[in-house]
Design a protein around this motif. Sequence first.
Motif, PDB file in Angstrom:
ATOM      1  N   ALA A  96      -5.759   2.041  -2.453  1.00  0.00           N
ATOM      2  CA  ALA A  96      -4.963   0.917  -2.952  1.00  0.00           C
ATOM      3  C   ALA A  96      -4.845  -0.183  -1.902  1.00  0.00           C
ATOM      4  CB  ALA A  96      -3.577   1.409  -3.364  1.00  0.00           C
ATOM      5  N   ALA A  97      -4.688   0.207  -0.639  1.00  0.00           N
ATOM      6  CA  ALA A  97      -4.575  -0.777   0.436  1.00  0.00           C
ATOM      7  C   ALA A  97      -5.865  -1.576   0.604  1.00  0.00           C
ATOM      8  CB  ALA A  97      -4.215  -0.086   1.743  1.00  0.00           C
ATOM      9  N   TYR A  98      -6.999  -0.969   0.257  1.00  0.00           N
ATOM     10  CA  TYR A  98      -8.291  -1.669   0.294  1.00  0.00           C
ATOM     11  C   TYR A  98      -8.587  -2.418  -1.006  1.00  0.00           C
ATOM     12  CZ  TYR A  98      -9.967   0.263   4.743  1.00  0.00           C
ATOM     13  OH  TYR A  98     -10.146   0.569   6.080  1.00  0.00           O
ATOM     14  N   ARG A  99      -7.619  -2.473  -1.927  1.00  0.00           N
ATOM     15  CA  ARG A  99      -7.748  -3.166  -3.215  1.00  0.00           C
ATOM     16  C   ARG A  99      -8.835  -2.556  -4.098  1.00  0.00           C
ATOM     17  NH1 ARG A  99      -5.125  -8.495  -3.097  1.00  0.00           N
ATOM     18  NH2 ARG A  99      -4.570  -9.021  -0.953  1.00  0.00           N
TER      19      ARG A  99
ATOM     20  N   GLU B 134      -2.170  -0.173 -15.359  1.00  0.00           N
ATOM     21  CA  GLU B 134      -1.767  -1.368 -14.614  1.00  0.00           C
ATOM     22  C   GLU B 134      -2.347  -1.380 -13.202  1.00  0.00           C
ATOM     23  OE1 GLU B 134       2.437  -1.895 -14.615  1.00  0.00           O
ATOM     24  OE2 GLU B 134       2.622  -1.731 -16.792  1.00  0.00           O
ATOM     25  N   ALA B 135      -2.183  -0.256 -12.475  1.00  0.00           N
ATOM     26  CA  ALA B 135      -2.654  -0.195 -11.092  1.00  0.00           C
ATOM     27  C   ALA B 135      -3.596   0.973 -10.855  1.00  0.00           C
ATOM     28  CB  ALA B 135      -1.457  -0.107 -10.147  1.00  0.00           C
TER      29      ALA B 135
ATOM     30  N   LEU C 234      -7.067  -4.213 -11.525  1.00  0.00           N
ATOM     31  CA  LEU C 234      -6.526  -2.920 -11.099  1.00  0.00           C
ATOM     32  C   LEU C 234      -6.389  -2.855  -9.579  1.00  0.00           C
ATOM     33  CD1 LEU C 234      -6.415  -1.482 -13.840  1.00  0.00           C
ATOM     34  CD2 LEU C 234      -7.771   0.357 -12.851  1.00  0.00           C
ATOM     35  N   GLY C 235      -7.404  -3.332  -8.858  1.00  0.00           N
ATOM     36  CA  GLY C 235      -7.365  -3.285  -7.396  1.00  0.00           C
ATOM     37  C   GLY C 235      -6.240  -4.117  -6.820  1.00  0.00           C
ATOM     38  N   ASN C 236      -6.028  -5.325  -7.358  1.00  0.00           N
ATOM     39  CA  ASN C 236      -4.953  -6.189  -6.855  1.00  0.00           C
ATOM     40  C   ASN C 236      -3.578  -5.595  -7.148  1.00  0.00           C
ATOM     41  OD1 ASN C 236      -6.735  -8.091  -5.834  1.00  0.00           O
ATOM     42  ND2 ASN C 236      -6.709  -9.352  -7.696  1.00  0.00           N
ATOM     43  N   ALA C 237      -3.423  -5.007  -8.326  1.00  0.00           N
ATOM     44  CA  ALA C 237      -2.135  -4.395  -8.667  1.00  0.00           C
ATOM     45  C   ALA C 237      -1.848  -3.196  -7.770  1.00  0.00           C
ATOM     46  CB  ALA C 237      -2.136  -3.967 -10.131  1.00  0.00           C
ATOM     47  N   ALA C 238      -2.874  -2.390  -7.477  1.00  0.00           N
ATOM     48  CA  ALA C 238      -2.693  -1.241  -6.574  1.00  0.00           C
ATOM     49  C   ALA C 238      -2.325  -1.711  -5.172  1.00  0.00           C
ATOM     50  CB  ALA C 238      -3.977  -0.402  -6.538  1.00  0.00           C
TER      51      ALA C 238
ATOM     52  N   SER D  22       1.412  -2.293  -0.519  1.00  0.00           N
ATOM     53  CA  SER D  22       2.020  -3.144   0.507  1.00  0.00           C
ATOM     54  C   SER D  22       3.547  -3.123   0.434  1.00  0.00           C
ATOM     55  CB  SER D  22       1.506  -4.586   0.378  1.00  0.00           C
ATOM     56  OG  SER D  22       1.848  -5.132  -0.887  1.00  0.00           O
ATOM     57  N   LYS D  23       4.099  -2.928  -0.764  1.00  0.00           N
ATOM     58  CA  LYS D  23       5.554  -2.910  -0.921  1.00  0.00           C
ATOM     59  C   LYS D  23       6.163  -1.545  -0.626  1.00  0.00           C
ATOM     60  CE  LYS D  23       6.035  -6.614  -4.351  1.00  0.00           C
ATOM     61  NZ  LYS D  23       6.432  -6.944  -5.753  1.00  0.00           N
ATOM     62  N   ARG D  24       5.445  -0.453  -0.968  1.00  0.00           N
ATOM     63  CA  ARG D  24       6.048   0.881  -0.924  1.00  0.00           C
ATOM     64  C   ARG D  24       5.527   1.769   0.207  1.00  0.00           C
ATOM     65  NH1 ARG D  24       7.998   1.692  -6.259  1.00  0.00           N
ATOM     66  NH2 ARG D  24       8.664  -0.361  -6.967  1.00  0.00           N
ATOM     67  N   TYR D  25       4.304   1.521   0.701  1.00  0.00           N
ATOM     68  CA  TYR D  25       3.668   2.509   1.581  1.00  0.00           C
ATOM     69  C   TYR D  25       3.167   1.916   2.900  1.00  0.00           C
ATOM     70  CZ  TYR D  25       3.770   4.882  -2.913  1.00  0.00           C
ATOM     71  OH  TYR D  25       4.195   5.421  -4.102  1.00  0.00           O
ATOM     72  N   ASP D  26       3.703   0.785   3.290  1.00  0.00           N
ATOM     73  CA  ASP D  26       3.318   0.185   4.570  1.00  0.00           C
ATOM     74  C   ASP D  26       3.917   1.005   5.721  1.00  0.00           C
ATOM     75  OD1 ASP D  26       2.209  -1.950   6.266  1.00  0.00           O
ATOM     76  OD2 ASP D  26       4.310  -2.345   6.690  1.00  0.00           O
TER      77      ASP D  26
END
Length: 405
Positions: free
Chosen positions: A330-333, A352-353, A380-384, A389-393
């Motif tokens: 997800a971080a790599y989109r 969605e993601a 899908l990549g942008n949503a992931a 970035s919001k939850r797992y940084d």
Amino acid sequence: MRVLFVSNNFPTDLRVKIHGIYKRMGLFIDAIKGLASIDFLYYVSPSFDISQANVAKLEQEFAQHWQADITLTLCHRSTRKHQFLRRPNYLPGALNFFEQKPYISLSGKRQVAALEDCLDRKPDAIFAHRLQAMCPLMLAKAKLPPIFFDLDDIEHISLDRQLKQPAPYRKKDRSYHLYLPSLRHAELKAIRKAQKTFICSEQDRTYLAEQLKLPGIVTIPNAITMPMPHPLTNAPTLLFIGSYTYQPNVTAAEFLIEQVWPHVHQVMPESKLIIAGAHPESIRGHQIPPPGVEFTGFVENLDELYQKVRVVCCPILSGSGTRVKLIEAAAYRKPIVSTRIGAEGLDLVDGEAIFLRDHAKTFADACIELLQNDQLCQRLGNAAYTVASKRYDRAQILQQIQHHL
């Protein structure tokens, strides 16, 4: 302040040991070192060199790697086994958690004595990394300081799921089901012994804290440092990445290669499946890969790997906890196709993601759709990425851990 860090998972090579277990371990070590000096107690293979000279060398390497004030103690695991007429005997483990494989290896007198020797340094707290590390703590007679316990996976759920897998993916010896009651009882006892128990997801916290009414349960998600994003590649390439010393990853790779990939390759003969990660020799088909399948072994440069990948797959069929590999993707989109168990506990919404598919044909169809549809891939990549970035940084999660410690 001094913290005793106890673990069964010794990173023999700090360069290579970077998959899920070790990434989560490193997350907690980085949080602890900002607050305290660390005494490490690792339980290692009986063949590992624990001479004073080798331990001193490793201690220096650890101190340099973690940039921290540390001491290092190594203790061999027990080699005790239960056999009857040369076959495994499951009855002792059914009656006593400390007689179960793999927990028996940390439950002998020598392993408890090593822990009690470390207590002579008067640590202010103990950090137990995973359930095996709790074994000597539960058996020790010495007075213990407060214990912080990273459960990570809920082991009785993980074992139950492995036993329920269809052949050929479940544990070959069904006698392991005898372990479940004793394992569950001991796991809950370990949680009650700790001041706080850290788990990966709100789903696990709800189960332990609200359904089982256990105290001190805290959600600490897996996390990664956010990488630089890459443009979407046109190469029709799928990726599964993991360490194949972990049986659920082996099972997932075999399911992907044997049941999913034939559908994809039939529709798109030009497509490619990369199976990345250490010890791929554990996977059926490694010696003679099917057409279009590539085994890379350990990959040091993940940036280069993800640049040439269009879709990330996570066909996990058993286990528990959350998958660092999905947070990383997800971080790599990257657009992701996963089973529901594979994405369990992560805030990625189906459609969605991420695409969640549990059956081989529907899993393959989702992969094919993403390989052929640029707009869907990007959405899908942008949503992931937004969720990651919001939850797992990693920087945010480090602050959470330090707050709880």
